[in-house]
Design a protein around this motif. Sequence first.
Motif, short mmCIF file in Angstrom:
data_model
loop_
_atom_site.label_atom_id
_atom_site.label_comp_id
_atom_site.label_asym_id
_atom_site.label_seq_id
_atom_site.Cartn_x
_atom_site.Cartn_y
_atom_site.Cartn_z
N ALA A 288 0.85 -1.19 0.00
CA ALA A 288 0.00 0.00 0.00
C ALA A 288 0.88 1.25 0.00
CB ALA A 288 -0.92 0.00 1.21
N ARG A 289 0.25 2.40 -0.08
CA ARG A 289 0.97 3.66 -0.12
C ARG A 289 0.26 4.70 0.76
NH1 ARG A 289 2.92 6.85 -5.62
NH2 ARG A 289 4.23 8.41 -4.58
N VAL A 290 1.06 5.53 1.41
CA VAL A 290 0.52 6.55 2.31
C VAL A 290 0.78 7.93 1.72
CG1 VAL A 290 0.40 7.38 4.69
CG2 VAL A 290 1.17 5.04 4.22
N PHE A 291 -0.21 8.80 1.83
CA PHE A 291 -0.11 10.18 1.33
C PHE A 291 -0.33 11.14 2.50
CE2 PHE A 291 -1.43 7.50 -2.13
CZ PHE A 291 -0.73 7.96 -3.22
N TYR A 292 0.53 12.15 2.56
CA TYR A 292 0.44 13.15 3.61
C TYR A 292 0.39 14.55 2.99
CZ TYR A 292 2.85 9.25 5.98
OH TYR A 292 3.24 8.02 6.44
N PRO A 293 -0.27 15.49 3.67
CA PRO A 293 -0.11 16.88 3.24
C PRO A 293 1.28 17.37 3.63
CG PRO A 293 -1.40 16.77 5.25
CD PRO A 293 -1.15 15.35 4.83
N GLU A 294 1.70 18.49 3.06
CA GLU A 294 2.96 19.09 3.49
C GLU A 294 2.89 19.38 4.99
OE1 GLU A 294 5.31 19.24 1.35
OE2 GLU A 294 4.09 18.79 -0.41
N LEU A 295 4.03 19.36 5.65
CA LEU A 295 4.04 19.56 7.11
C LEU A 295 3.34 20.86 7.50
CD1 LEU A 295 7.63 18.36 8.11
CD2 LEU A 295 5.44 17.30 8.71
N GLU A 296 3.53 21.91 6.71
CA GLU A 296 2.93 23.21 7.03
C GLU A 296 1.42 23.21 6.85
OE1 GLU A 296 3.70 26.36 4.02
OE2 GLU A 296 4.88 24.80 3.05
N LEU A 297 0.88 22.19 6.16
CA LEU A 297 -0.56 22.11 5.93
C LEU A 297 -1.22 21.04 6.80
CD1 LEU A 297 -0.70 22.45 2.03
CD2 LEU A 297 -0.87 24.23 3.78
N CYS A 298 -0.47 20.48 7.76
CA CYS A 298 -1.07 19.49 8.66
C CYS A 298 -1.94 20.17 9.71
CB CYS A 298 0.03 18.67 9.34
SG CYS A 298 0.78 17.43 8.28
N THR A 299 -1.45 21.28 10.26
CA THR A 299 -2.25 22.00 11.24
C THR A 299 -3.35 22.78 10.53
OG1 THR A 299 -0.71 23.86 11.14
CG2 THR A 299 -0.31 22.20 12.82
N ASP A 300 -4.24 23.40 11.29
CA ASP A 300 -5.33 24.18 10.70
C ASP A 300 -4.74 25.28 9.82
OD1 ASP A 300 -6.86 22.56 12.26
OD2 ASP A 300 -7.34 24.10 13.75
N ASN A 301 -5.32 25.47 8.63
CA ASN A 301 -4.78 26.47 7.71
C ASN A 301 -5.84 26.88 6.70
OD1 ASN A 301 -4.28 24.79 5.01
ND2 ASN A 301 -3.67 23.49 6.74
N GLY A 302 -5.65 28.04 6.10
CA GLY A 302 -6.60 28.56 5.13
C GLY A 302 -6.51 27.87 3.78
N ALA A 303 -5.35 27.28 3.46
CA ALA A 303 -5.17 26.62 2.17
C ALA A 303 -6.15 25.47 1.99
CB ALA A 303 -3.74 26.13 2.03
N MET A 304 -6.32 24.66 3.02
CA MET A 304 -7.22 23.52 2.90
C MET A 304 -8.67 23.98 2.75
SD MET A 304 -7.24 21.99 6.78
CE MET A 304 -8.14 22.81 8.12
N ILE A 305 -9.02 25.12 3.35
CA ILE A 305 -10.39 25.64 3.25
C ILE A 305 -10.66 26.13 1.83
CG2 ILE A 305 -12.02 27.34 4.14
CD1 ILE A 305 -11.21 25.11 6.13
N ALA A 306 -9.73 26.91 1.29
CA ALA A 306 -9.89 27.41 -0.08
C ALA A 306 -9.94 26.25 -1.08
CB ALA A 306 -8.75 28.36 -0.42
N PHE A 307 -9.08 25.25 -0.87
CA PHE A 307 -9.00 24.11 -1.79
C PHE A 307 -10.28 23.28 -1.75
CE2 PHE A 307 -7.48 19.66 -2.54
CZ PHE A 307 -7.26 19.80 -3.91
N ALA A 308 -10.79 22.99 -0.55
CA ALA A 308 -12.03 22.21 -0.44
C ALA A 308 -13.19 22.93 -1.11
CB ALA A 308 -12.35 21.95 1.04
N ALA A 309 -13.27 24.24 -0.94
CA ALA A 309 -14.34 25.02 -1.58
C ALA A 309 -14.18 24.98 -3.10
CB ALA A 309 -14.31 26.45 -1.09
N ALA A 310 -12.94 25.08 -3.59
CA ALA A 310 -12.71 25.04 -5.04
C ALA A 310 -13.15 23.71 -5.63
CB ALA A 310 -11.24 25.31 -5.34
N LEU A 311 -12.86 22.61 -4.93
CA LEU A 311 -13.29 21.29 -5.41
C LEU A 311 -14.80 21.21 -5.48
CD1 LEU A 311 -10.88 18.79 -3.59
CD2 LEU A 311 -10.80 19.58 -5.96
#
Length: 343
Positions: A288-311
Amino acid sequence: MLVLGIETSCDETGVALYDGERGLLAHALHTQAQLHADYGGVVPELASRDHVRRLLPLIRGLLEETGCRLGQLTAVAYTEGPGLAGALLVGAATAHGLARALGIPALGVHHLEAHLLSPLLSRPAPVFPFVALLVSGGHTQLMRVAAVGDYELLGETLDDAAGEAFDKTAKLLGLGYPGGPALAKLAASGTAGRFKLPRPMMASGDLDFSFSGLKTAVLTAIKDRALDAAARADLAAEIEAAITDVLAAKSFAALQRTGLRQLVVAGGVGANLTLRARLTVGARARGARVFYPELELCTDNGAMIAFAAALRMQRDPSLVTRHSSPGFTVRPRWELQTLAAAG
């Protein structure tokens, strides 16, 4: 498509700009760790007030850094829940105010969905379907993810979350706040095995977790015993090993049960290097294979919010033309699996 993301669910103020063609343009984050350190945990009222002070300057700085203008925005996305009610309201009010003024939609995003999808920002990225381990200070869940919005709960913690277990045991060792990173740092100089701690529910036969008993076991281990520096480091290493052993065992069991070969790890505890190493090696041995976000995007951040909305907007074009309503609310409690699939 240009989306401004706003994250204010707890003790970090995050903003980001995501472009539908160019990807993540930039993001900025202010952490309140120092503000809450004297209290040993997050004080909701202080968190809310600090979001008020930080949010608009962060947005202005982000626009200056990228050369973007407010008039170019397609939508403003914000964390609608779950989280601290007062903190959520700061982000929601700002997002709806901007959206009303600009005549564009304000889109509420589920905090955990944003974490779950954040590894898709990295390269290489997983493809649907996959198993997701959501592991943070407030949540520990295993989900089967078939598509954006199509989530099946496989297992969750029955009491403390993994991040909470890190913080509570770190406090017993006299470490500062936030406890998780402090304990991991101390554990790096220690050796697991000197102390014998339980691995709760690791062989339970299901995919649920329990970490509340670990704190009691640590308290028993240090009761009426003076620990020197080496012993404290060894105990920290055993605590980290106990938590990561359970998380890894349950994650591998979820892969086997679903028949999937991709594991996504998201949430603040996903930044723990011992957990990453344990999962990566174990997954490789299982094909199997494991995928992680970048370390700076593991904690709460605005990037994941903008990205989820864009999707969501890519899959449901009607969201692009939806204007912000004069009224809004937030959801301090919000089950992830209640979300409807997009499009």
